[in-house]
Design a protein around this motif. Structure first.
Motif, PDB file in Angstrom:
ATOM      1  N   GLN A 258     -12.516  19.802  28.985  1.00  0.00           N
ATOM      2  CA  GLN A 258     -11.576  19.002  28.461  1.00  0.00           C
ATOM      3  C   GLN A 258     -10.926  17.878  29.081  1.00  0.00           C
ATOM      4  N   ASP A 259     -10.355  18.247  30.429  1.00  0.00           N
ATOM      5  CA  ASP A 259      -9.841  17.203  31.226  1.00  0.00           C
ATOM      6  C   ASP A 259     -10.790  16.027  31.525  1.00  0.00           C
ATOM      7  N   SER A 262     -11.520  14.087  27.611  1.00  0.00           N
ATOM      8  CA  SER A 262     -10.323  14.017  26.986  1.00  0.00           C
ATOM      9  C   SER A 262     -10.148  12.514  26.476  1.00  0.00           C
ATOM     10  N   ILE A 356     -11.340  22.118  21.582  1.00  0.00           N
ATOM     11  CA  ILE A 356     -11.571  20.886  22.303  1.00  0.00           C
ATOM     12  C   ILE A 356     -10.757  19.662  21.641  1.00  0.00           C
ATOM     13  N   THR A 357     -10.006  19.006  22.255  1.00  0.00           N
ATOM     14  CA  THR A 357      -9.259  17.721  21.843  1.00  0.00           C
ATOM     15  C   THR A 357      -9.463  16.659  22.361  1.00  0.00           C
ATOM     16  N   GLY A 358      -8.894  15.726  21.829  1.00  0.00           N
ATOM     17  CA  GLY A 358      -9.039  14.154  22.254  1.00  0.00           C
ATOM     18  C   GLY A 358      -7.610  13.929  22.762  1.00  0.00           C
ATOM     19  N   LEU A 359      -7.349  13.818  24.074  1.00  0.00           N
ATOM     20  CA  LEU A 359      -5.917  13.692  24.667  1.00  0.00           C
ATOM     21  C   LEU A 359      -4.815  14.696  23.958  1.00  0.00           C
ATOM     22  N   LYS A 360      -5.467  15.908  23.384  1.00  0.00           N
ATOM     23  CA  LYS A 360      -4.293  16.771  22.783  1.00  0.00           C
ATOM     24  C   LYS A 360      -3.742  16.252  21.599  1.00  0.00           C
TER      25      LYS A 360
END
Length: 396
Positions: A258-259, A262, A356-360
């Protein structure tokens, strides 16, 4: 199957190396010089010229659409390339995690699950690479064929460099054509091998969740085991601890992954609706068969870049949530209270699925993909209304 799951990413790392992104764990000083020179010529200069060209492009929608599509796509490519360059050590660490014993499967069924998902990734990699190369073929070689066979004017594959005069462009047309073609191919391979690399990470995470489901469902006392109830309970407790440790390792893998992705995924999805909208608008303009073929294959490639992570992200969320059901299928009723408390804590933890996210800010999921497509269609409808209004005013 190879004991190293990271071998599934051999093609990705090979093309990263060829195109100046991946020096390996121990960088060679000569490779650093090659990488710096190559990226300045084919990446920094290429994008700078593309930006200047967009500024000088005449304000006509049929001319602007093509330039905007490539420009937006280059923004996403820039973030992906930066991801590989600046997070190389984290990516190498995740490759090492894939090769650890915990991720290989505990029995034949577990190893078969891992092998199948590695094969799924290789098939996806092959098909997506083939689609993108077909797109490149129609964009670059179609003008060459028409120039050689029909003696038409040679059209540049990417942009016309409107900041150059017609005389200068015609004098260096072959040099510019080769530069744009080679630069575009390297950027296409960046896109292909980074997009498939991201999808591959999620596919292998899904494989580990399915292995965990299998281990939980078969968390039962072996009939061949002899011993007292306390001894059997102790063996089950040890198996459960191993499963919990495996789950913790999966969470660490997903956290590191994720890091890494992202930022690029945030940009990819953030401008995805704009790229797709502009691509749809291209279908409304008159063009040759080769141009339409390129537009269709390019449109499919753009969809795959967004749809694949969204679909896989949804599947990862669903499979991780199904761990609760797998835990209830295990043989837990005759176990001790201590064992049941441990299982309850595990179930409480897996109630929060892996996302899984994009920049949370948004999840990589099918609802996000649908939202992007709705936004793209809304923008397309607005542009179409403005076009019709301009055409009507011109007639009157």
């Amino acid at each position: 199957m190879s004991t190293k799951q990271s071998d599934s990413f051999t093609q990705n790392r090979f093309f990263w190396t060829v195109f100046g992104l991946w020096p390996g764990k121990i960088p060679n000083k000569y490779y650093k010089y090659f990488s710096l020179t190559y990226l300045i010529i084919t990446f920094v200069t290429y994008n700078a010229l593309l930006t200047i060209n967009l500024y000088y492009t005449p304000p006509r929608i049929d001319l602007l659409i093509r330039e905007i599509v490539f420009f937006f796509n280059e923004i996403a490519v820039a973030f992906k390339v930066s991801m590989v360059i600046f997070k190389r050590k984290k990516i190498a660490a995740i490759f090492d995690m894939l090769d650890c014993d915990e991720f290989q499967g505990n029995d034949d069924i577990g190893r078969e699950i891992v092998r199948k998902h590695n094969d799924y990734y290789k098939k996806y990699l092959t098909s997506f690479t083939l689609l993108c190369n077909i797109t490149y073929f129609f964009l670059v070689f179609s003008p060459v064929f028409t120039f050689v066979i029909y003696e038409n004017t040679l059209e540049l594959p990417v942009c016309k460099y409107y900041f150059l005069s017609d005389e200068t462009r015609n004098d260096y047309i072959y040099l510019i054509f080769v530069y744009q073609s080679f630069g575009m191919y390297s950027h296409m391979m960046y896109n292909v091998n980074i997009d498939t690399f991201i999808a591959g990470y999620i596919i292998l995470a899904i494989a580990q969740i399915k292995v965990l489901q299998h281990d939980l469902e078969n968390l039962k006392v072996d009939k061949s085991d002899d011993g007292s109830g306390k001894l059997l309970d102790l063996k089950q407790q040890q198996k459960l601890r191993k499963i919990i440790h495996h789950y913790g390792f999966i969470l660490e893998y997903c956290k590191e992954f994720q890091d890494v992705i992202s930022g690029p995924m945030f940009v990819q999805y953030g401008i995805g609706s704009s790229i797709i909208c502009v691509s749809i608008c291209r279908f409304l303009l008159p063009a040759t068969l080769e141009t339409y073929t390129f537009t269709v294959t390019y449109f499919l490639s753009l969809h795959m870049e967004i749809l694949a992570p969204a679909w896989l992200g949804t599947q990862l969320k669903y499979e991780s949530h199904e761990l609760m059901t797998a835990a209830y299928k295990s043989e837990w009723l005759p176990r001790s209270e201590r064992y049941k408390r441990s299982l309850k804590l595990f179930v409480e933890r897996v109630k929060n699925p892996i996302i899984i996210t994009g920049l949370k800010m948004f999840p990589l999921s099918l609802p996000t993909y649908i939202s992007i497509m709705k936004t793209a269609y809304s923008c397309f409808t607005l542009i179409r209304i403005l076009q019709n209004r301009q055409e009507l005013e011109a007639r009157t």
